[in-house]
Design an enzyme around this catalytic site. Sequence first.
Site, short mmCIF file in Angstrom:
data_model
loop_
_atom_site.label_atom_id
_atom_site.label_comp_id
_atom_site.label_asym_id
_atom_site.label_seq_id
_atom_site.Cartn_x
_atom_site.Cartn_y
_atom_site.Cartn_z
N HIS A 113 -10.38 1.57 -3.56
CA HIS A 113 -10.51 0.03 -4.11
C HIS A 113 -11.30 -0.01 -5.28
O HIS A 113 -11.26 -1.24 -6.25
CB HIS A 113 -11.25 -0.76 -2.87
CG HIS A 113 -12.58 -0.64 -2.78
ND1 HIS A 113 -13.31 -0.03 -1.77
CD2 HIS A 113 -13.81 -1.03 -3.35
CE1 HIS A 113 -14.67 -0.05 -1.80
NE2 HIS A 113 -14.84 -0.86 -2.85
N ASP A 143 -9.51 5.02 2.08
CA ASP A 143 -10.20 4.24 1.05
C ASP A 143 -10.90 5.25 0.14
O ASP A 143 -11.96 5.21 -0.21
CB ASP A 143 -11.17 3.29 1.44
CG ASP A 143 -11.47 2.17 0.36
OD1 ASP A 143 -10.81 2.12 -0.74
OD2 ASP A 143 -12.60 1.74 0.33
N SER A 219 -20.20 1.03 -4.28
CA SER A 219 -18.77 1.55 -3.98
C SER A 219 -18.55 2.88 -4.50
O SER A 219 -18.60 2.85 -5.78
CB SER A 219 -17.76 0.51 -4.07
OG SER A 219 -18.16 -0.47 -3.23
N GLY A 275 0.14 14.06 17.61
CA GLY A 275 1.48 13.73 18.39
C GLY A 275 1.27 13.10 19.62
O GLY A 275 2.26 13.25 20.53
#
Length: 472
Positions: A113, A143, A219, A275
Amino acid sequence: MMKTAHKFLFFLAAFSCLFLVSRVEAEKTLPFSRQQVELSYAPLVKKSSPAVVNIFTRKVVKRRRMSTLFDDPFFRQFFGRMPGLGQSQKRIQNSLGSGVIVDADGLIVTNNHVIEGADEITVVLTDRREFDAEIVGTDERTDLALLRIRNEGDQLPFLRFRDSDELEVGDIVLAIGNPFGVGQTVTSGIVSALARTQAGVSDYASFIQTDAAINPGNSGGALIGMDGRLVGINTAIFSKSGGSLGIGFAIPSNMVRAVVAGTVKGGRLVRAWLGLSSQIVTSDIAVALNMSRPMGVMVKSLNPKSPAKKAGVKVGDIILRLDGKIINKPKELRYRIATLVIGESVKLTVLRNGREKVLNLRLMAPPEDPPKDIRTLTGDHPLSNVVVANMSPALADEIGLETFEEGIYVLSLEERGFASRLGLRIGDQIIEINSEAMESTIFLENFLKKRVDRWVIVIKREGKVLKFVVDR
């Protein structure tokens, strides 16, 4: 007399033990010298901080000017079109964040982001050197994003990864980043919690929670342990005001390392595939299975071609551990699988019929079987301009589906197109049209070329079957 002597010796020994314990506790907590009082994180910060960088991004955005009276056709008769009014304007949008250099050749990890949609990315080191960065890869589901800067001179400082599974609640950590753009800042705190899955920032949520102050701009910055190695990438905060409230979240280094390895080697990130789908074991399920307490996750369904099926997993099994790591939530299982390497063999411990069973599970990449064969449907029919694909384990992993049936799925459609107005949605499975089963995207495309007076389209959405009827 002998009994009294024994009692005296007993109390003397007990008092001595208490004295020694209290002295040991005092030695643990109380400093005895000026040097101990002046202990500092400064050497650790001096060693680690050069590898944490500031990231500045620039993005060109278009904004339409507000319409005016002069946009009205009536006024244009008298004044004509006024130049610039009602037209879109371009402006530069700047943002900032942090990143961590993870190898000497200039590979940088940050949050997706931070750089999403950026036209230009500039990386600034602590010594004020600036570099243009190129994007190596991005992964919206974790992210995370990887950047590369080119340095023709000396090797760049970098941080080594630490096994984030070694962290314990209470460990001291440091957060390094660029909060609010004020410049590189270091904050200290402890690991408040582990394996937090409620932050809602990424699909593979198993965050490290810390009370080290993390603010906007942090961040993509580093969370480091007391050995100076990277334990996490600071990603999000819980805040109602926009400032730090002592609840910050970091992506564990084991996840970061898996994304780096998978992206750098193959160019496109491919995760290991298990799976199966699972659900949390509730207290009611635990009672029904005569379990001492709720634990593990229950297997709800299995793909017949999956590694789990080949390893001997059965529907109804309770997965307790993966390579010795305790599993209590489906998100924890997904996280653990996502941090492993394709081709590895791991031990899966399941509870079946009241007994634990250890299965050997060899991890593989999700296969693209059948081929997705993405097609944009065109022509004079209700599904015009709808994009469809054949669903496979590889496509399901790519778009974030945990469970699916093989068939034709809607990937995208025009927001105001006929199919959208009809009620079709992204993710719908097209089952049949005019009582004819739809076998593949090419079969569907050819079938829609027919000239008919009525279209009866049957789809499946979240387990429910829906029917749409369209007359010419």
